[in-house]
Each structure stands twice: as C-alpha cells, then as structure tokens.
Design a protein around this motif. Structure first.
Motif, PDB file in Angstrom:
ATOM      1  N   PRO A 281       0.815  -1.230   0.000  1.00 36.17           N
ATOM      2  CA  PRO A 281       0.000   0.000   0.000  1.00 36.17           C
ATOM      3  C   PRO A 281       0.846   1.277   0.000  1.00 36.17           C
ATOM      4  CG  PRO A 281      -0.888  -1.594   1.566  1.00 36.17           C
ATOM      5  CD  PRO A 281       0.413  -2.152   1.071  1.00 36.17           C
ATOM      6  N   ILE A 282       1.979   1.260   0.711  1.00 32.26           N
ATOM      7  CA  ILE A 282       2.832   2.458   0.765  1.00 32.26           C
ATOM      8  C   ILE A 282       3.415   2.744  -0.615  1.00 32.26           C
ATOM      9  CG2 ILE A 282       4.967   3.442   1.733  1.00 32.26           C
ATOM     10  CD1 ILE A 282       4.345   1.908   4.325  1.00 32.26           C
ATOM     11  N   THR A 283       3.977   1.706  -1.246  1.00 35.57           N
ATOM     12  CA  THR A 283       4.560   1.880  -2.578  1.00 35.57           C
ATOM     13  C   THR A 283       3.502   2.370  -3.565  1.00 35.57           C
ATOM     14  OG1 THR A 283       6.256   0.212  -2.213  1.00 35.57           O
ATOM     15  CG2 THR A 283       5.668   0.641  -4.499  1.00 35.57           C
ATOM     16  N   TYR A 284       2.301   1.797  -3.492  1.00 34.06           N
ATOM     17  CA  TYR A 284       1.240   2.173  -4.425  1.00 34.06           C
ATOM     18  C   TYR A 284       0.817   3.630  -4.214  1.00 34.06           C
ATOM     19  CZ  TYR A 284      -2.969   1.914  -7.279  1.00 34.06           C
ATOM     20  OH  TYR A 284      -3.924   2.140  -8.247  1.00 34.06           O
ATOM     21  N   SER A 285       0.698   4.043  -2.943  1.00 37.36           N
ATOM     22  CA  SER A 285       0.303   5.433  -2.645  1.00 37.36           C
ATOM     23  C   SER A 285       1.320   6.415  -3.194  1.00 37.36           C
ATOM     24  CB  SER A 285       0.177   5.645  -1.130  1.00 37.36           C
ATOM     25  OG  SER A 285      -0.746   4.729  -0.614  1.00 37.36           O
ATOM     26  N   ILE A 286       2.613   6.103  -3.008  1.00 37.32           N
ATOM     27  CA  ILE A 286       3.670   6.987  -3.536  1.00 37.32           C
ATOM     28  C   ILE A 286       3.599   6.997  -5.065  1.00 37.32           C
ATOM     29  CG2 ILE A 286       6.175   7.346  -3.726  1.00 37.32           C
ATOM     30  CD1 ILE A 286       6.387   5.972  -0.924  1.00 37.32           C
ATOM     31  N   GLY A 287       3.419   5.791  -5.643  1.00 36.00           N
ATOM     32  CA  GLY A 287       3.350   5.668  -7.101  1.00 36.00           C
ATOM     33  C   GLY A 287       2.245   6.509  -7.698  1.00 36.00           C
ATOM     34  N   LYS A 288       1.076   6.523  -7.049  1.00 33.83           N
ATOM     35  CA  LYS A 288      -0.062   7.292  -7.559  1.00 33.83           C
ATOM     36  C   LYS A 288       0.248   8.785  -7.621  1.00 33.83           C
ATOM     37  CE  LYS A 288      -4.431   6.575  -6.652  1.00 33.83           C
ATOM     38  NZ  LYS A 288      -5.692   6.260  -5.946  1.00 33.83           N
ATOM     39  N   ILE A 289       1.073   9.233  -6.676  1.00 29.61           N
ATOM     40  CA  ILE A 289       1.424  10.660  -6.638  1.00 29.61           C
ATOM     41  C   ILE A 289       2.442  10.996  -7.727  1.00 29.61           C
ATOM     42  CG2 ILE A 289       2.514  12.482  -5.231  1.00 29.61           C
ATOM     43  CD1 ILE A 289       1.444  10.793  -2.750  1.00 29.61           C
ATOM     44  N   VAL A 290       3.459  10.122  -7.888  1.00 29.65           N
ATOM     45  CA  VAL A 290       4.583  10.500  -8.759  1.00 29.65           C
ATOM     46  C   VAL A 290       4.484  10.021 -10.213  1.00 29.65           C
ATOM     47  CG1 VAL A 290       6.178  10.631  -6.804  1.00 29.65           C
ATOM     48  CG2 VAL A 290       6.032   8.500  -8.091  1.00 29.65           C
ATOM     49  N   ILE A 291       3.710   8.966 -10.473  1.00 28.02           N
ATOM     50  CA  ILE A 291       3.700   8.408 -11.839  1.00 28.02           C
ATOM     51  C   ILE A 291       2.948   9.333 -12.804  1.00 28.02           C
ATOM     52  CG2 ILE A 291       2.801   6.500 -13.246  1.00 28.02           C
ATOM     53  CD1 ILE A 291       3.811   4.649 -10.978  1.00 28.02           C
ATOM     54  N   ARG A 292       3.580   9.570 -13.943  1.00 31.86           N
ATOM     55  CA  ARG A 292       3.106  10.576 -14.894  1.00 31.86           C
ATOM     56  C   ARG A 292       2.577   9.990 -16.199  1.00 31.86           C
ATOM     57  NH1 ARG A 292       2.395  13.157 -11.467  1.00 31.86           N
ATOM     58  NH2 ARG A 292       3.486  14.885 -10.469  1.00 31.86           N
ATOM     59  N   VAL A 293       2.338   8.701 -16.248  1.00 35.89           N
ATOM     60  CA  VAL A 293       1.823   8.113 -17.494  1.00 35.89           C
ATOM     61  C   VAL A 293       0.447   7.509 -17.234  1.00 35.89           C
ATOM     62  CG1 VAL A 293       4.010   7.680 -18.674  1.00 35.89           C
ATOM     63  CG2 VAL A 293       3.178   6.015 -17.007  1.00 35.89           C
ATOM     64  N   PRO A 294      -0.400   7.470 -18.290  1.00 33.89           N
ATOM     65  CA  PRO A 294      -1.781   7.019 -18.075  1.00 33.89           C
ATOM     66  C   PRO A 294      -1.933   5.507 -17.916  1.00 33.89           C
ATOM     67  CG  PRO A 294      -1.439   7.612 -20.373  1.00 33.89           C
ATOM     68  CD  PRO A 294      -0.176   7.961 -19.654  1.00 33.89           C
ATOM     69  N   PHE A 295      -0.904   4.723 -18.320  1.00 35.28           N
ATOM     70  CA  PHE A 295      -1.000   3.260 -18.257  1.00 35.28           C
ATOM     71  C   PHE A 295       0.218   2.671 -17.574  1.00 35.28           C
ATOM     72  CE2 PHE A 295      -3.119   4.572 -22.273  1.00 35.28           C
ATOM     73  CZ  PHE A 295      -4.423   4.236 -21.922  1.00 35.28           C
ATOM     74  N   ILE A 296       0.074   1.429 -17.147  1.00 33.91           N
ATOM     75  CA  ILE A 296       1.200   0.759 -16.488  1.00 33.91           C
ATOM     76  C   ILE A 296       1.827  -0.294 -17.404  1.00 33.91           C
ATOM     77  CG2 ILE A 296      -0.147  -1.078 -15.335  1.00 33.91           C
ATOM     78  CD1 ILE A 296       1.613  -0.433 -12.824  1.00 33.91           C
ATOM     79  N   SER A 297       1.057  -0.832 -18.347  1.00 31.30           N
ATOM     80  CA  SER A 297       1.588  -1.894 -19.215  1.00 31.30           C
ATOM     81  C   SER A 297       2.236  -1.302 -20.460  1.00 31.30           C
ATOM     82  CB  SER A 297       0.474  -2.861 -19.631  1.00 31.30           C
ATOM     83  OG  SER A 297      -0.391  -2.223 -20.548  1.00 31.30           O
ATOM     84  N   LEU A 298       3.302  -1.961 -20.918  1.00 29.46           N
ATOM     85  CA  LEU A 298       4.004  -1.503 -22.115  1.00 29.46           C
ATOM     86  C   LEU A 298       3.095  -1.544 -23.341  1.00 29.46           C
ATOM     87  CD1 LEU A 298       7.479  -3.196 -21.568  1.00 29.46           C
ATOM     88  CD2 LEU A 298       6.968  -0.749 -21.488  1.00 29.46           C
ATOM     89  N   VAL A 299       2.210  -2.521 -23.375  1.00 21.38           N
ATOM     90  CA  VAL A 299       1.281  -2.659 -24.518  1.00 21.38           C
ATOM     91  C   VAL A 299       0.468  -1.380 -24.690  1.00 21.38           C
ATOM     92  CG1 VAL A 299      -0.692  -3.974 -25.427  1.00 21.38           C
ATOM     93  CG2 VAL A 299       1.134  -5.155 -24.207  1.00 21.38           C
ATOM     94  N   ASN A 300      -0.159  -0.915 -23.608  1.00 22.75           N
ATOM     95  CA  ASN A 300      -0.995   0.285 -23.684  1.00 22.75           C
ATOM     96  C   ASN A 300      -0.163   1.554 -23.881  1.00 22.75           C
ATOM     97  OD1 ASN A 300      -3.205  -1.332 -23.320  1.00 22.75           O
ATOM     98  ND2 ASN A 300      -3.443  -0.912 -21.145  1.00 22.75           N
ATOM     99  N   LEU A 301       1.019   1.594 -23.276  1.00 22.20           N
ATOM    100  CA  LEU A 301       1.891   2.773 -23.422  1.00 22.20           C
ATOM    101  C   LEU A 301       2.332   2.957 -24.879  1.00 22.20           C
ATOM    102  CD1 LEU A 301       4.077   2.464 -20.213  1.00 22.20           C
ATOM    103  CD2 LEU A 301       2.660   4.423 -20.810  1.00 22.20           C
ATOM    104  N   ILE A 302       2.677   1.836 -25.529  1.00 25.61           N
ATOM    105  CA  ILE A 302       3.119   1.923 -26.928  1.00 25.61           C
ATOM    106  C   ILE A 302       1.937   2.269 -27.837  1.00 25.61           C
ATOM    107  CG2 ILE A 302       4.081   0.605 -28.875  1.00 25.61           C
ATOM    108  CD1 ILE A 302       5.579  -1.044 -26.586  1.00 25.61           C
ATOM    109  N   ALA A 303       0.792   1.644 -27.571  1.00 25.75           N
ATOM    110  CA  ALA A 303      -0.410   1.907 -28.390  1.00 25.75           C
ATOM    111  C   ALA A 303      -0.990   3.291 -28.103  1.00 25.75           C
ATOM    112  CB  ALA A 303      -1.457   0.836 -28.126  1.00 25.75           C
TER     113      ALA A 303
END
Length: 374
Positions: A281-303
């Motif tokens: 939960p701690i890692t996820y909470s930090i991730g939600k604040i700092v992550i700047r891309v709309p998707f987590i999977s490479l498939v969606n990021l490339i598409a």
C-alpha cells in the motif's frame, strides 16, 4: 577493448547477452565482465555478481534494504576501478544504474546506457541527469525519442530487443508432451520473476481456476526460484514449466500477466491477456502521486490507448481477473480487437536487430573516440 556491463534483472540479462554477442562480433578483442545472470554468462561475460542478489522492487522495499543496496554499490565501484574498462554499459535497472552513471562519469569513464530507465513514467527531470552522465543513450521505444527531445537530448532509437529474443526462439515441438499438457487448452500464468511479486500474483491468479474447469492453467516458472517455492500453487489442473515462457505463449489461449516486459512479450506472441499489478500500500500510494503516465503496461503505453485491461491494486481480485479472461476467450470481439491492436504495435516497434545495432554502435563510437584522441 574492455567492457564492464551491468544488468540487474532477468530481462536485462537476456538483452545483455544479445548485446554482448554483437560487441564480440564488432570487437574481436573484447573482454567483458560485469553484473548479470546466466544468459550473459553463456554469452561469455565473466559474472562478478548475479542479479538474484539485487532483486528489490518498490519504493518501500528499496528503503527497507537501503544499507544492503549501498553495500552493493560500494562493491561495484571497487570492481570497476580495479578493472579499468574502456566503457561501462548499463542496461535498464534505473535506480542503481543511474547512480552508478553519475559516479562513473565523475571518474572519467565512458558510459553507455542501453534500454533507458523509465524516466518518462515518473520524476521526469531525471532525463537531465541522463543527459549529464551518459555518453550515449540507446532507447527501445519510439515515443522515448520525442520525450527526450523536450530536454534537448538527442538519443538513438535502435528498435526493441524483444524482437531479437523472439526471432532467435525456436519452438520445442515436444513441449506439450514433455510437460504432459496435451489434455486441455491452456491459460498461461506469467506472475513475474521476483519472489515477492510472484507469491502475491499467483495467489490471486490460481484463485480463478474453478471458473475455468475446461482449461489447464500453466505457470511460467523462472529458474531463479525453486520448484519447492511454486509447489503449493500446483494441483492436477495447474502445471508448472521452467524457463519456457515462449513455448508456453506459443500454445496459450489467453494469459494473466504481471505488469512488466512480459506484457509486451505476450502481445508479440498474439496472446490475449489481462495485466495484473499489486504492490505494498505504501509503494502504491507513492506511485499514484509521482507516476506521470496514463498506463502501467508496455502494450498500452506503446499503443497510447487501452488495448489490454489493467487490473491494479484493489481492482485486482480473482473475480475481476476471471471476468476479463472470459471476455478474451473463444472467438469474442474483445479477443479479435486485442489481436488486431497487437499487429499495430508490432509495426510501431520496427523489426529485429536492436542489440546488434547497439553493440556495433558502441564499438564504433569507442573506435572513433580513440582515433580522435590520437
């Protein structure tokens, strides 16, 4: 010439092995040592530290193991200074390798980076650190070229090394019979390669089994984890294969995949999938604040759109996983859509030769710089 190469995880080890082969073709005198795994060792690298020792993931987990990581860093610096390489080659593994790049640059070493850390995903200003500390950055996604341009940083797009890995793959014609998998259609489970994530993911994935009585679940096991570790997840209808993910994907009807390189591998094999991700939960909470891309999977990021469903954190339940898998089985519209989008992704990524191009370029740049210094 002498090369010191660092890969901190399994996929980096695989791509590192192909890169090493290319370097040796371009530089017949090449001597290569470094940190990596079995693939790089088989390609002729003298492995000084196996990546198994380095498998920490997530903000919280890294903090908990900080003193251990700093100890590894000290060991690595000493090995580099003792070896005095003509070039240091870093492969992915951002947290460790970016720190090492800064130190190596301050010591006057030539530093190359193959497979950029995902600085576009979070803390984007790290791109400036790469620009400052890396002599040449080789990237594997087309969108990375435009991203780094925003920081006035020219990088080289070399194609995606997964094409190399898949191109050299030769299916085992006896895969099904050797693993006693002839009885039912297969749903593949790709839970990752790090112990803590595999445990978490498999518990959720296998919990869906009762909803798929007509299918056999097959876990893609990795050699750095023991058979005993996987044992409690196995039943008459849940099997395990070791280090045979590509053979498994060649036969699977659908797949449950932990977010990471495997999502793209699954797409390149044309297997419909659901992407799974859960962390502390701690890692996820930090991730939600700092992550700047709309998707987590490479498939969606490339598409640059949602091609595959991503079930994250609280959404990742056996019920939701089962629902998504049912939607991509048989001849459904959702299945056809995913497979059509996979074809588009293939064309975006280019073709084979990423590792060969990069290896050749590294040797070329080093030779040119030697000539310029004479």
């Amino acid at each position: 010439m002498k090369y010191f190469i660092i890969a901190g995880e399994r996929s980096g080890d695989l791509h590192g092995s192909n890169l090493v082969t290319a370097i040796k073709m371009a530089d017949k005198e090449a001597e290569i040592v470094g940190w990596g795994g079995d693939y790089m060792e088989a390609a002729g690298v003298n492995i000084l530290m196996h990546y198994k020792a380095l498998a920490f993931m997530g903000f919280f987990e890294v903090l908990m193991n900080l003193s251990k990581i700093l100890g590894f860093f000290k060991v690595c610096k000493k090995q580099v200074l003792d070896y005095k390489p003509d070039a240091i080659i870093l492969i992915d593994y951002g947290g460790f390798n970016m720190r090492l790049a800064k130190w190596a640059k301050s010591q006057g070493f030539k530093v190359f980076y193959y497979i950029s850390p995902k600085v576009w995903a979070w803390n984007q200003n790290r791109a400036l650190k790469l620009k400052q500390n890396i002599d040449r950055l080789f990237v594997i996604f087309p969108f990375e070229v435009d991203f780094f341009k925003k920081f006035d940083y020219e990088v080289e797009f070399v194609g995606n090394p997964l094409f190399d890995a898949i191109a050299t793959f030769r299916p085992n014609p006896d895969f099904l019979s050797q693993n006693k998998l002839n009885d039912k259609k297969i749903i593949a489970l790709l839970p990752g390669s790090r112990k803590q994530e595999v445990e978490k993911m498999l518990e959720l994935m296998v919990a869906t089994k009762k909803q798929f009585p007509e299918y056999r679940f097959v876990i893609a096991g990795v050699g750095n984890l023991s058979k005993e570790f996987y044992q409690r997840f196995l039943t008459d209808d849940i099997s395990l294969v070791f280090d045979q993910a590509y053979d498994l994907l060649s036969h699977a009807e659908a797949a449950m995949v932990t977010s990471g390189t495997a999502t793209l591998e699954t797409a390149l094999f044309g297997v419909p999938q659901v992407v799974c991700y859960k962390t502390s939960p701690i890692t996820y909470s930090i991730g939600k604040i700092v992550i700047r891309v709309p998707f987590i999977s490479l498939v969606n990021l490339i598409a640059q759109k949602e091609v595959v469903t991503e079930l994250l954190q609280d959404e990742l339940t056996p019920e939701n996983i089962a629902l998504e898998i049912k939607m991509v089985l048989n001849n459904s519209e959702r299945r056809k859509e995913q497979i059509a989008e996979y074809q588009r992704i293939r064309s975006i990524l280019g073709s084979t030769g990423a590792s060969a191009t990069t290896g050749k370029r590294i040797v070329e740049i080093l030779n040119n710089s030697r000539l310029a210094n004479h």
